[in-house]
Design an enzyme around this catalytic site. Structure first.
Site, short mmCIF file in Angstrom:
data_model
loop_
_atom_site.label_atom_id
_atom_site.label_comp_id
_atom_site.label_asym_id
_atom_site.label_seq_id
_atom_site.Cartn_x
_atom_site.Cartn_y
_atom_site.Cartn_z
N ARG A 45 0.68 -1.25 0.11
CA ARG A 45 0.01 0.01 -0.10
C ARG A 45 1.07 1.25 -0.04
NH1 ARG A 45 -1.66 1.59 4.79
NH2 ARG A 45 -2.19 -0.42 5.50
N TYR A 97 -17.29 16.49 -15.37
CA TYR A 97 -17.54 14.94 -15.24
C TYR A 97 -18.79 14.46 -14.22
CZ TYR A 97 -17.08 9.80 -14.81
OH TYR A 97 -17.25 8.46 -14.93
N ASP A 169 -8.22 18.46 -14.43
CA ASP A 169 -8.57 17.32 -14.87
C ASP A 169 -8.20 17.11 -16.19
OD1 ASP A 169 -9.53 14.85 -15.80
OD2 ASP A 169 -11.42 15.03 -14.55
N LYS A 194 -9.10 6.16 -19.26
CA LYS A 194 -9.23 6.54 -20.69
C LYS A 194 -8.30 6.39 -21.79
CE LYS A 194 -13.11 7.34 -18.45
NZ LYS A 194 -13.32 8.44 -17.64
C1 PLP Z 1 -13.98 9.13 -16.42
C2 PLP Z 1 -13.76 10.14 -15.99
C3 PLP Z 1 -13.35 10.45 -14.60
C4 PLP Z 1 -13.52 9.32 -13.55
O1 PLP Z 1 -12.61 8.49 -13.74
P1 PLP Z 1 -12.66 6.78 -13.45
O2 PLP Z 1 -11.56 6.02 -13.87
O3 PLP Z 1 -13.80 6.32 -14.20
O4 PLP Z 1 -13.00 6.67 -11.95
C5 PLP Z 1 -13.05 11.63 -14.07
N1 PLP Z 1 -12.89 12.74 -15.09
C6 PLP Z 1 -13.13 12.35 -16.21
C7 PLP Z 1 -12.79 13.82 -17.15
C8 PLP Z 1 -13.49 11.14 -16.82
O5 PLP Z 1 -13.60 11.11 -18.10
#
Ligand code: PLP
Length: 377
Positions: A45, A97, A169, A194
């Site tokens: 961890r 998001y 983000d 993604k």
């Molecule tokens: C998918 C997404 C998230 C969340 O991520 P997860 O891996 O699904 O928890 C946060 N911000 C954006 C812009 C996203 O597309």
């Protein structure tokens, strides 16, 4: 080092013990100590060599001080939010998001971390939203699903005036196209699920911070809260990231061809893509990123027609998520953004007929043909 070289040679490469060219998967929870307290790694961890290689790689790709890997994008964003305490206030991009919106309004709200959602593409609105207890500005650019663009340098100026943290983000642009820390941000977050992973086979989140102080705080949180990424998934991400440049370039070429095709159709009312000169964020995006990426949203007029289109595509798979080698298609109002109340969705412009596509790396001709038959069926 240029970007495509850094994707291969950044971070910690290979294995110092065996010479293995691919970073091994250290599938281990604990480590033998050479006498009490004498160890390189203590417990997975706290630290794991495979995760560490990934964390060093994203640190280098974003040009930051330290990187951190979490079990999902939401775990990464939640960890960043626990830098704050009850009574603090954060200004957020409004069409953020859906999961981030839910985290702030339904979970952190209970811990008295307060939030105001504003259109961060308008600096005056951000300034007006700042309160006595504001501690950070949280920006997504481009946004999901309307691809709204926020000027990161301008947000830095606004944040610096009040000594606020700037969090970005960067999921949509990826470090291949945009480096928020170099534009003045303090913290970058990614849903690595993604583009970074890129193959629809891993859920993960990454954070990069720009200072030793933030690195110490976030490492403390990562170890205390514990939402770490496991070694197998860390390895999958390292593998995915190696081809990020190739994938982003092919995705963008395909996307531009698709946008050209959509532009010529009069059965589509609006196209949201920052690469279009008519897009309100076009110029700003060009000043802070090297590419427009592969996300496009367009309005087909009604929820009924949108559902028909989604049923009829073959190469565009009907699914949530984005940023993978295969093209995906979705209906934000009923899928990714369903947790946002309907009246708020209308306010934001997320109409029932809004279709979002994540363009993959297939042949553009096949993708265009697929959309054409679905729109004309
Ligand atoms: C998918 C997404 C998230 C969340 O991520 P997860 O891996 O699904 O928890 C946060 N911000 C954006 C812009 C996203 O597309």
């Amino acid at each position: 080092m240029k970007k495509k070289t850094q994707l291969i040679h950044g971070g910690i490469v290979g294995d110092q013990y065996t010479g293995a060219v691919s970073t091994p998967i250290y599938q281990v929870s604990t480590y033998k100590q050479d006498g009490v307290g004498n160890f390189k790694y203590e417990y997975s961890r706290t630290g794991n060599p495979t995760r560490e290689a990934l964390e060093a790689l994203i640190r280098d790709l974003e040009g930051g001080h330290a990187g951190f890997a979490f079990g999902s994008g939401m775990a990464a964003i939640s960890a960043v939010m626990t830098l704050f305490k009850a009574g603090d206030h954060v200004v957020f991009t409004d069409d953020v998001y859906g999961g981030s919106y839910r985290l702030m309004t339904k979970v952190l709200h209970r811990f008295q971390i307060d939030v105001t959602f504003v259109d961060t593409s308008d600096a005056e609105k951000v300034k007006a939203a700042i309160q006595e207890n504001t501690v950070a500005i949280y920006v997504e650019t481009p946004t999901n699903p309307l691809l709204k663009v926020t000027d990161i340098r301008q947000m830095k100026e606004v944040a610096a005036e009040k000594s606020l943290l700037l969090i970005v983000d960067n999921t949509f642009s990826t470090p291949y196209y945009q480096n928020p820390l170099e534009l003045g941000a303090d913290i970058v977050v990614h849903s690595a699920t993604k583009y970074l992973g890129g193959h629809s086979d891993v859920v993960a989140g990454l954070v990069v911070v720009n200072s030793k102080e933030l690195a110490e705080q976030l490492h403390f949180i990562q170890n205390s809260v514990g939402g770490i990424l496991g070694p197998q998934d860390s390895w999958l991400l390292i593998r995915g990231i190696k081809t990020l440049g190739l994938r982003m370039e092919q995705t963008e070429r395909n996307t531009q061809a698709i946008v050209e095709f959509l532009k010529d159709r009069d059965d589509i009312t609006t196209i949201y893509y920052p690469g279009l000169p008519s897009h309100p964020g076009h110029t700003t995006h060009l000043q802070q990123a090297n590419g427009f990426g592969g996300m496009v949203s367009f309005d087909v007029g009604s929820g009924k027609r949108a559902e028909d289109v989604l049923r009829k595509t073959t190469f565009f798979t009907l699914a949530e998520s984005l940023g993978a080698v295969e093209s995906l298609i979705s209906l934000p109002a009923k899928m990714t953004h369903a947790s946002i109340p309907p009246e708020r969705r209308q306010e934001l412009g997320i109409t029932d007929g809004l279709v979002r596509i994540s363009v993959g790396i297939e042949d553009a001709e096949d993708l265009i043909e697929d959309l054409k038959q679905a729109l004309e069926a």
